[in-house]
Design a protein around this motif. Structure first.
Motif, PDB file in Angstrom:
ATOM      1  N   GLU A  64       0.908  -1.160  -0.032  1.00  0.00           N
ATOM      2  CA  GLU A  64       0.057  -0.122  -0.019  1.00  0.00           C
ATOM      3  C   GLU A  64       0.981   1.186   0.026  1.00  0.00           C
ATOM      4  OE1 GLU A  64      -2.741  -0.420   3.100  1.00  0.00           O
ATOM      5  OE2 GLU A  64      -3.869  -2.020   2.430  1.00  0.00           O
ATOM      6  N   ALA A  65       1.991   1.266   0.757  1.00  0.00           N
ATOM      7  CA  ALA A  65       2.848   2.361   0.611  1.00  0.00           C
ATOM      8  C   ALA A  65       3.279   2.573  -0.556  1.00  0.00           C
ATOM      9  CB  ALA A  65       4.057   2.277   1.796  1.00  0.00           C
ATOM     10  N   LYS A  88       2.197   1.858  -3.510  1.00  0.00           N
ATOM     11  CA  LYS A  88       1.406   1.968  -4.263  1.00  0.00           C
ATOM     12  C   LYS A  88       1.008   3.657  -4.166  1.00  0.00           C
ATOM     13  CE  LYS A  88      -3.730   1.385  -5.551  1.00  0.00           C
ATOM     14  NZ  LYS A  88      -4.987   0.592  -5.182  1.00  0.00           N
ATOM     15  N   LYS A  89       0.973   3.863  -3.083  1.00  0.00           N
ATOM     16  CA  LYS A  89       0.739   5.389  -2.543  1.00  0.00           C
ATOM     17  C   LYS A  89       1.851   6.045  -3.180  1.00  0.00           C
ATOM     18  CE  LYS A  89      -0.362   8.682   0.900  1.00  0.00           C
ATOM     19  NZ  LYS A  89      -0.387   8.934   2.411  1.00  0.00           N
ATOM     20  N   ARG A  90       3.145   5.765  -3.033  1.00  0.00           N
ATOM     21  CA  ARG A  90       4.298   6.526  -3.650  1.00  0.00           C
ATOM     22  C   ARG A  90       4.290   6.588  -4.903  1.00  0.00           C
ATOM     23  NH1 ARG A  90       8.682   5.720  -5.959  1.00  0.00           N
ATOM     24  NH2 ARG A  90       8.455   3.319  -6.212  1.00  0.00           N
ATOM     25  N   GLU A 140       1.703   6.983  -7.008  1.00  0.00           N
ATOM     26  CA  GLU A 140       0.589   7.539  -7.433  1.00  0.00           C
ATOM     27  C   GLU A 140       1.034   9.255  -7.094  1.00  0.00           C
ATOM     28  OE1 GLU A 140      -2.559   6.496  -4.811  1.00  0.00           O
ATOM     29  OE2 GLU A 140      -3.378   4.774  -5.694  1.00  0.00           O
ATOM     30  N   GLU A 141       1.756   9.426  -6.014  1.00  0.00           N
ATOM     31  CA  GLU A 141       2.150  10.843  -5.610  1.00  0.00           C
ATOM     32  C   GLU A 141       3.411  10.979  -6.712  1.00  0.00           C
ATOM     33  OE1 GLU A 141       3.670  10.289  -1.514  1.00  0.00           O
ATOM     34  OE2 GLU A 141       1.793  10.403  -0.989  1.00  0.00           O
TER      35      GLU A 141
END
Length: 161
Positions: A73-74, A76-78, A80-81
């Motif tokens: 999840e981390a 994936k978030k990275r 996306e950012e």
């Protein structure tokens, strides 16, 4: 066992489970502490009735899975950012070859499974006891040479090679 004693036993069990004591040891402790002769199954039934117990708190496999999920999840978030396209799982019909390995071994084979070729055709595949790869039950058009090559590459990935 009366309701009051059962409540005391459950509270005791909940505390011990929260400390990381396994059910087998909880059984022994309950029998010693309360002078009871509960079987392991009795303890399991009582434990199943407990609320607010994190059964995975002391399970190394569950903790590792939770860590892996958090890392994914981390990541994936990275991505996306940073505007990076995340790697998408292949789904049948999206122009990518999808290979699945069956958990059950068919008679006469060492391995088997299914394949969905990029061209849209599907088939069953197998590896016999001599290590020969075969395809049967083809549905759709005959796979192209690039379909076969992609299938072999995906099969190697699926088998961890």
């Amino acid at each position: 066992m009366d309701k009051q004693k059962e409540l005391e036993v459950k509270r005791f069990m909940a505390a011990k489970i929260a400390e990381g004591v396994n059910l087998s040891d909880v059984q022994k402790l309950v029998n010693q502490e309360f002078g009871l002769k509960l079987t392991y199954m009795d303890v399991r039934i009582l434990a199943s009735e407990l609320d607010n117990i994190d059964w995975d708190a002391n399970d190394p496999k569950a903790q590792e899975l939770a860590k892996e999920k958090a890392r994914a999840e981390a990541e994936k978030k990275r991505q996306e950012e940073e505007g990076i396209e995340p790697e998408v799982e292949a789904t049948p019909g999206d122009g990518r070859t999808v290979v699945e390995v069956s958990k059950l071994v068919r008679p006469g084979t060492a391995l088997s499974g299914t394949v969905k070729f990029a061209s849209g055709s599907t088939a069953d595949w197998y590896v016999d006891s001599y290590g020969r790869l075969g395809i049967e039950n083809l549905q759709g058009d005959k796979p192209t040479e690039s379909d076969i090559m992609a299938f072999q590459d995906e099969l190697k990935k699926a088998l961890g090679q």
